[in-house]
Scaffold this active site. Structure first.
Site, PDB file in Angstrom:
ATOM      1  N   HIS B 127      44.529  21.553  46.208  1.00  0.00           N
ATOM      2  CA  HIS B 127      44.192  20.944  47.489  1.00  0.00           C
ATOM      3  C   HIS B 127      43.640  19.542  47.206  1.00  0.00           C
ATOM      4  CE1 HIS B 127      41.731  20.365  51.141  1.00  0.00           C
ATOM      5  NE2 HIS B 127      42.403  21.351  51.706  1.00  0.00           N
ATOM      6  N   ASP B 203      38.033  26.112  42.430  1.00  0.00           N
ATOM      7  CA  ASP B 203      37.971  25.853  43.867  1.00  0.00           C
ATOM      8  C   ASP B 203      38.183  27.200  44.553  1.00  0.00           C
ATOM      9  OD1 ASP B 203      38.428  25.337  46.525  1.00  0.00           O
ATOM     10  OD2 ASP B 203      40.032  23.872  46.194  1.00  0.00           O
ATOM     11  N   GLN B 206      39.705  29.432  49.146  1.00  0.00           N
ATOM     12  CA  GLN B 206      40.594  30.478  49.658  1.00  0.00           C
ATOM     13  C   GLN B 206      40.339  31.821  48.972  1.00  0.00           C
ATOM     14  OE1 GLN B 206      42.606  30.059  52.184  1.00  0.00           O
ATOM     15  NE2 GLN B 206      42.646  27.830  52.330  1.00  0.00           N
ATOM     16  N   LYS B 229      35.621  29.557  56.227  1.00  0.00           N
ATOM     17  CA  LYS B 229      36.835  30.364  56.027  1.00  0.00           C
ATOM     18  C   LYS B 229      36.498  31.832  55.798  1.00  0.00           C
ATOM     19  CE  LYS B 229      39.269  26.585  53.666  1.00  0.00           C
ATOM     20  NZ  LYS B 229      40.062  25.926  54.700  1.00  0.00           N
ATOM     21  N   CYS B 371      46.952  19.387  53.249  1.00  0.00           N
ATOM     22  CA  CYS B 371      46.102  18.660  52.285  1.00  0.00           C
ATOM     23  C   CYS B 371      46.539  18.929  50.847  1.00  0.00           C
ATOM     24  CB  CYS B 371      44.631  19.022  52.457  1.00  0.00           C
ATOM     25  SG  CYS B 371      43.990  18.592  54.075  1.00  0.00           S
TER      26      CYS B 371
END
Lengths: 163, 414
Positions: B127, B203, B206, B229, B371
């Site tokens: 991302h 990261d 998600q 999220k 993104c």
């Protein structure tokens, strides 16, 4: 609530499926300008062949994008071919007025009066894009190629022989 | 080992007030949770109750409600520590989102440890949040960036890993790709990074909403995550990092709260974790996040993961059966290899137009580059449509997507 028929008029879908003036022109002598919509990744490339007196002799469009951005570019290319720079600028103003876009001053403040469409300028098929105004997120799709065209005209004027 | 109780989605749907509304005269079919998830009533009530009963600034005042506010804020940190299985709450830094967590690593750790001659290994599927901070660092410090490529099945291509990882100081990788849904082999990459003498940043934007997360088992050194999220409010996320790393790192954002002492001739930083939390933090949002963690713990993250796999499998199967060659689905073909994200391109219909037509049927999917523009270029597409599922989605939602796709197909048929 506006319906999809306001957005996807038959003439828009026709220009999307059969885009006019699609392709490239050798640049130079043509001016090549790229426009991006950072929101969605759509991109349009406008090739302009402008004569010394400022007439749009030829135009080609390449790039990729949604039906609104591609049909708007296609209709635009048909509308500006053979027109003088002044006529094209008037058309750009009229189209953007239809899209409810108020030109901003250099200092960022808006003009007191929204720009009015030039009564002499006929939008013709382009009026089919009026429904886009009801879908505010899509206005940028419709105006992408027009902003790119305006930039191309400026670059062509800057490159034109003095006098 | 606890027995996993399957999610009761019909009951879960009732916990989300927004799912009661209609849009364009259809029930709301929300398939954009990878973008931002909806919020259960428990989160809204926790935030409202906190504001109505205990709101004050934290770590400053001595009156009763300020003590309550501080306890609520630090309680949320403890909930997040538990959720990540972090060894210590001193290692859990609250930030605005995952992007700010990654920037914290880039500005504090990387700028003070890396320079010309140093290298960072990233992947082609990152991302922008895990790309742009490093592109900026390369411009400023001359750090070399390397990229792990991806295979045609949307997995990391590890064939050249040993060569690419040799000599790097940091490996940065998404736990789950926000476009492809690919679950990356974080533990293996962590081991490889440590063998190479490098640290690894994950990261987890998600990953944490969808997978049981254990930063110790993952073997990572830095882990960024975001609240919005995972059923929490927007405006809060964070960074977990090993305490020894955080101790050695200089402050990033500076001001109030993050200092121990300020004199006109200098200052000393506060202790962890507050050293990295300048200014009044998102207090109410932290309380909401704590409630979101408890809600997810109540469902059980193993059950959340099983639900994702089942529903994603159902979606992959029905999309392919119903739309055949008209649809191109990106990412791993095996549901067990992905999170609840399905990116696709539909023949003759641009993703933007697709999303617009789907909206008329109440179906919310994202369209665009997500993104991840370098990944879009790798996939040779300008944009994709992306449907993503979460705990409140069921097969009826996927069926609604399929029907709406038929509608789009009819409208744009040549």
């Amino acid at each position: 609530m506006p319906g999809l028929e306001d957005l996807y008029r038959e003439i828009i879908l026709d220009h999307y499926r059969n885009p006019r003036n699609r392709g490239e022109l050798p640049a130079p002598p043509a001016v090549r300008v790229e426009g991006f919509n950072p929101l969605c990744g759509d991109e349009v490339v406008v090739y302009l062949d402008v004569t010394d007196d400022g007439t749009v002799n030829d135009i080609r469009i390449s790039g990729q994008g949604c039906s609104i951005s591609q049909s708007s570019a296609s209709m635009m290319s048909s509308a500006v071919k053979g027109k003088s720079a002044d006529e094209v600028r008037a058309l750009i103003r009229t189209f953007k007025a239809m899209m409810s876009i108020h030109e901003q001053r250099l200092d960022g403040s808006e003009e007191e009066e929204p720009i009015q469409p030039d009564g002499d300028v006929k939008l013709g098929d382009l009026e089919a894009l009026q429904g886009v105004v009801k879908f505010p997120v899509r206005i940028k799709c419709a105006t992408l190629s027009w902003n790119t065209l305006a930039q191309g005209l400026d670059e062509a004027a800057a490159e034109a022989p003095a006098g | 080992m606890a027995i996993t109780v399957p999610l009761d989605v019909a009951r879960i749907k009732k916990d989300f007030p927004i799912l009661e509304r209609t849009t364009h005269d259809h029930r709301l079919v929300y398939l954009d949770s990878a973008n931002s998830s909806q919020k259960p009533r428990a989160v809204l009530e926790a935030m409202e109750h906190f504001i109505e009963h205990s709101y004050a600034n934290i770590h400053r005042a001595v009156y009763e409600i300020a003590e309550e506010a501080t306890a609520a804020y630090e309680g949320a940190r403890e909930a997040m520590r538990r959720f990540l299985n972090a060894p210590s709450s001193r290692e859990v830094i609250f930030t605005k989102n995952a992007t700010e967590g990654i920037n914290l690593v880039a500005y504090s750790w990387a700028r003070h440890n890396l320079g010309e001659g140093d290298a960072i290994l990233l992947t082609e599927m990152e991302h922008h949040a895990n790309l742009v901070p490093w592109l900026v660092l390369r411009e400023e410090k001359g750090v070399e960036l390397r990229f792990l490529p991806i295979t045609d099945d949307g997995q990391l291509d590890l064939a050249d890993l040993d060569r690419l990882i040799d000599g790097v100081s940091l490996v940065g990788v998404a736990g789950i790709s926000n476009v492809l849904g690919t679950i990356n082999p974080v533990r293996m990459l962590a081991d490889k990074a440590h063998e190479a003498g490098a640290l690894i940043l994950v990261d987890g934007a998600q990953y944490t909403p969808h997978m049981p997360t254990d930063v110790q088992a993952l073997g990572c050194d830095f882990y960024a995550w975001t609240g919005h999220k995972m059923l929490g409010p927007s405006g809060i996320g964070g960074l977990w990092a090993r305490e020894d790393l955080l101790d050695a790192m200089p402050a990033f954002l500076t001001g109030g709260e993050m200092i121990r002492d300020v004199r006109l001739d200098g200052w000393t930083p506060n202790e962890l974790p507050w050293k990295f939390e300048a200014g009044t933090p998102p207090i109410v949002e932290a309380v909401g996040l704590g409630a979101a963690v408890e809600y997810l713990e109540g469902l059980g993250m193993d059950a959340v993961r099983e639900h994702d796999v089942e529903l994603t499998g159902y979606a992959l199967r029905t999309l392919t059966e119903r739309h055949g060659e008209k649809i191109t689905i990106h990412g791993p073909s095996e549901p067990a290899a992905r999170g609840g994200v399905i990116s696709f391109v539909y023949e003759n219909v641009h993703p933007h137009d697709l999303s617009q037509v789907l909206d008329q049927s109440g179906v919310c999917v994202r369209a665009g580059h997500h993104c991840a523009k370098p990944l879009m270029r790798r996939l040779q597409v300008g944009a994709t449509a992306r449907a993503s599922v979460y705990v409140y989605n069921d097969e009826a939602d996927v069926d609604a997507l399929n029907e709406a796709l038929d509608e789009a197909d009819r409208l744009f048929a040549i």
